[in-house]
Each structure stands twice: as structure tokens, then as C-alpha cells.
Design an enzyme around this catalytic site. Structure first.
Site, PDB file in Angstrom:
ATOM      1  N   HIS A 275       0.859  -1.177   0.000  1.00 59.72           N
ATOM      2  CA  HIS A 275       0.000   0.000   0.000  1.00 59.72           C
ATOM      3  C   HIS A 275       0.899   1.231   0.000  1.00 59.72           C
ATOM      4  O   HIS A 275       2.047   1.183   0.465  1.00 59.72           O
ATOM      5  CB  HIS A 275      -0.885   0.025   1.251  1.00 59.72           C
ATOM      6  CG  HIS A 275      -2.029  -0.938   1.199  1.00 59.72           C
ATOM      7  ND1 HIS A 275      -3.032  -0.851   0.268  1.00 59.72           N
ATOM      8  CD2 HIS A 275      -2.335  -2.008   1.984  1.00 59.72           C
ATOM      9  CE1 HIS A 275      -3.915  -1.826   0.473  1.00 59.72           C
ATOM     10  NE2 HIS A 275      -3.507  -2.544   1.503  1.00 59.72           N
ATOM     11  N   CYS A 325      -0.044   2.828  -4.322  1.00 54.54           N
ATOM     12  CA  CYS A 325      -0.799   4.025  -4.665  1.00 54.54           C
ATOM     13  C   CYS A 325       0.014   5.265  -4.357  1.00 54.54           C
ATOM     14  O   CYS A 325       0.815   5.301  -3.428  1.00 54.54           O
ATOM     15  CB  CYS A 325      -2.101   4.080  -3.887  1.00 54.54           C
ATOM     16  SG  CYS A 325      -3.439   3.279  -4.767  1.00 54.54           S
TER      17      CYS A 325
END
Length: 454
Positions: A275, A325
Site C-alpha cells: 500500500h 498508490c
């Protein structure tokens, strides 16, 4: 942080840096969990360590601390007797709420059209930026994020059409525009990758995160790991895989790799699957999360392998591939008439590696306040998406970026240099999905890089 709050901080930045009494704020910031103790120590060491340098870094880092960061910061100012600054920020927030149009969004997408990329007929696109404007044919669109994310001195090397391609595929066949074999033989034009194996490749794959982190399981990431482990072994790298590392263990693994002797090797690769989020930076944007929910900035990761941290890699290409991301925005793209069949709709198995800020402040982002690489060289950082935007991952087939990168390397690594390969990846990924994604890179390589495939 909301765009209105971010804009307000930037408008008040000069006054905050001039008047902010940072020494009185540390306990209040800790008690409200706006920053961890390690983060505060980083802020205290910013620049020369002066009050102004600390204030400047504090204001910069505050932008990364979530949607409630500014109101919590205002309460810290009130508790420490800095009511004038608190009133300045509070009145600014109220004014923005009463007149939202007064705050011009900084995240407005700017479509940038680049020149012909030597695409096949099936890959050619007609880009229509404005219904009132005529369509432009045979161009490749690139949607850039907020301008302020790219410092003026560090324009990212993303999809540069003026760079000579070693193979022209415009008509579907190979033409001797810039023959790879000729380039490979010239040390001043291409990096030498003669050693076998040619270097180390470290893959960090974070799938399972602790419940307290609020981060979901990255289903499908193991597919990405397996693909790239196989691919980089095929490219003659010694691959090491580390699974589910905390932020501290990630840094430890990277530093252990930097302390090895790379003198007999010609290249080095780091792949991080996790992430991610936005983070304050001087050179390389973004950060990736460890399984404990703490983050490590990309800038810090890259700087571990700079000239002083890893002298045995001096003058050798150091490649970083980041599947994570860059933020929470979903890119809807803009109107295109496309003859390619590569596009696919977003289904229930697609999910972003995004970390939304709606849950309030998190004591997460660890920031490298002072860069130790003012003039980076022989470094390329390839991002799965632009800063500020999500990066899509399919639970069944893995991430769009890694799936495409693996396929492009398999098909074209024998004949094309790395920059040309990444152009192909960007073009293919940008055609996927209902929501859009465009990879990009910061390219500080001095020469062309051709992988060793046999």
C-alpha cells in the site's frame, strides 16, 4: 488533507514559518497523535535545526497527516498560547467553507499530449481534449497530476517523445533506426552489463497488514511477486524475496543490501509491492507502508543506495519499481476514440492500493527531512501511478502495472532499452479499465540500459 486546508496552509506559510514557536508544540502534537516521536525528531533535525527550518518542515509535513490534521493543529496552537496564528487559520477555514469556489483546486487534471510514439496502427489513438477543439490524431495522451507535486528542478522523465527508440515499430516491423547491438557496444552510450549474474534484485511484498493499521489485505500481490521473481531471474539477477515486512524491517533489509559489496556486479534492482500514500519530499514523491501501518518514504529508500550509503554501486544503474498508490484520487481520464482492444472495464476483483485519509490523522508517515542525494545519478524510479492517484490491482491476475511490466519485459527486453520498455508499459496500462492509471518515472540514468537476457 482536504485541498482547501492544503491551500490555506500554503497561503499562510510565510507567516507560519516566521512566527511559529515550534518548541512549545511538540508535546501537543504527540498527545493528539499528529506525529510520532521519530517524526518530530526528523523535523527538529531539518536543515540547520533552526526554529525557522523546523517550522518550515513542520508546515510541509502537516499536509500528509490526514483530513483532521489542520483542525488538530489549530487546537495545538490554541493550547500553546499561539492564538493569533490559530485565529488566522481558523478564519481561513471558515471563509473557504462559506465560499468553496474561492479555493481553486490544485488537483485539477491537466491533459498533456505528447508526440507520436511509433505505435502500431492498432495502438493509434485520437485524443479529444475539448469538444470545441479539433481532434488530434496519432498522439499518446498523458494525464499529469498536480503541478506542485513535481518540483521545477525535478521534472520527471515520463514518456519523453524526443528520446531515440532503438527499434521503430511504427509499421509493425523492426527498422534499424537505432540498432541495439551497436549501442550496447559503446560504453559511453549504454551501461555495461557483462557480469553474470548482473546484480542483486530485492523484492519486498507486503500482503497482510496488522488490524490496527486499517490497511486491507493485498490479494493478488503474490502473483505480482512470483511474476517478477521469475522475470528478473530470467534477466540474470540474483533475486531475494522478503514478505510482509514492517516499516523498520523494510529499512533494515534495504540497508543490509546496501552494505553488500556490489563491485563485481553491474546493476541493482528494488521492487516494492505494498500500500502507498503521498508524502512530503524533495526529490522522489510518495511513501510505502510496512505491515505495521508505518510508512517509509520513497526518497528515503532511494537515498539508502546513494554514493555514501552504497559506494560499490557508484556509476552503476540502480532501478526501483514501486507498485503502490500515490494517493486516493481516481482518474476518470478524458475522451478518446480508440481502435485498440486492450481496454477493460473495472470489475469487482479490481481494487486500489490506496490509503484514504478520511479516517483522521494517523501517526504513520516517516519523512526524510534532509535529502542526502542533491544530484542523483544512475537512478531510475518507476511508479505504477502518478502521485495523488490510485494504482489498481486485480485480485485474480495481480496489479495492472506489474502484469503489464512482466509481459513487456518478456516480449521486448531482448531488443529495446529500459526507457523504451517503460513507454510501452505506460501506453498499455493507460488503456485499461473504467478508471484510468498512467505509470511514470523519475529517470536519472546517464545512458541507455539494455537488460541481459541470455
Amino acid at each position: 488533507m482536504d485541498e482547501a486546508d492544503r491551500q490555506l496552509l500554503r497561503r499562510c506559510r510565510v507567516r507560519l514559518v516566521s512566527e511559529l514557536q515550534v518548541a512549545e508544540l511538540w508535546d501537543a502534537l504527540l498527545s493528539r497523535e499528529l506525529f510520532t516521536r521519530d517524526m518530530i525528531e526528523d523535523i527538529q533535525q531539518a536543515g540547520s535545526g533552526s526554529r525557522r527550518d523546523q517550522a518550515r518542515q513542520l508546515v510541509t509535513d502537516l499536509e500528509t497527516r490526514g483530513r483532521q490534521a489542520l483542525p488538530l493543529f489549530i487546537s495545538c496552537l490554541e493550547d500553546t498560547g499561539q492564538g493569533t496564528l490559530a485565529s488566522l487559520l481558523q478564519s481561513g477555514r471558515q471563509a473557504a467553507k462559506q465560499d468553496p469556489e474561492a479555493v481553486k483546486p490544485l488537483d485539477h487534471l491537466v491533459p498533456v499530449v505528447l508526440g507520436p510514439m511509433g505505435l502500431t496502427a492498432k495502438e493509434q489513438r485520437v485524443v479529444k481534449l475539448d469538444p470545441s477543439q479539433p481532434a488530434v490524431g496519432n498522439l499518446t495522451p498523458v494525464v499529469l497530476g498536480p503541478e506542485e507535486l513535481w518540483p521545477a528542478r525535478l521534472k520527471p522523465e515520463v514518456l519523453r517523445p524526443e528520446t531515440p527508440r532503438p527499434v521503430d515499430i511504427g509499421s509493425g516491423g523492426a527498422h534499424d533506426v537505432c540498432v541495439p547491438g551497436k549501442i550496447r557496444g559503446h560504453a559511453d552510450m549504454a551501461y555495461t552489463l557483462d557480469s553474470d549474474p548482473c546484480g542483486h534484485c530485492l523484492i519486498i511484498n507486503n500482503v497482510n497488514f496488522c488490524p490496527s493499521s486499517g490497511l486491507g489485505t493485498r490479494t493478488g500481490s503474490n502473483l505480482d511477486r512470483d511474476k517478477l521473481e521469475h522475470r528478473f531471474r530470467w534477466l540474470r539477477f540474483m533475486v531475494e524475496v522478503k514478505n510482509d515486512l514492517t516499516a523498520k524491517k523494510m529499512v533494515t533489509a534495504l540497508m543490509e543490501m546496501a552494505h553488500r559489496n556490489h563491485r563485481a556486479l553491474d546493476c541493482f534492482v528494488v521492487v516494492i509491492l505494498s500500500h502507498g500514500c503521498q508524502a512530503s519530499h524533495l526529490q522522489f514523491p510518495g511513501a510505502v507502508y510496512g505491515t505495521d501501518g508505518c510508512s517509509v518514504s520513497i526518497e528515503k529508500i532511494v537515498n539508502i543506495f546513494n554514493g555514501s550509503g552504497c559506494p560499490s554501486l557508484g556509476g552503476k544503474p540502480k532501478l526501483f519499481f514501486i507498485q503502490a498508490c500515490g494517493g486516493e484520487q481516481k482518474d476518470h481520464g478524458f475522451e478518446v476514440a480508440c481502435t485498440s482492444s486492450q481496454g477493460r472495464t473495472l470489475d469487482s476483483d479490481s481494487e486500489p492500493d490506496a490509503v484514504p485519509y478520511q479516517e483522521g490523522p494517523r501517526p504513520l508517515d516517516q519523512l526524510d527531512a534532509v535529502s542526502s542525494l542533491p544530484t542523483p545519478s544512475d537512478i531510475l524510479v518507476s511508479y505504477s501511478t502518478f502521485p495523488g492517484f490510485v494504482s489498481w490491482r486485480d485480485k485474480k491476475s495481480g496489479s495492472w502495472y506489474i502484469e503489464t511490466l512482466d509481459g513487456i519485459l518478456e516480449q521486448w527486453a531482448r531488443s529495446e532499452d529500459l526507457q523504451s520498455l517503460l513507454l510501452r508499459v505506460a501506453n498499455a496500462v493507460s488503456a485499461k479499465g473504467t478508471y484510468k492509471q498512467i505509470p511514470g518515472c523519475f529517470n536519472f540514468l546517464r545512458k541507455k540500459l539494455f537488460f541481459k537476457t541470455s
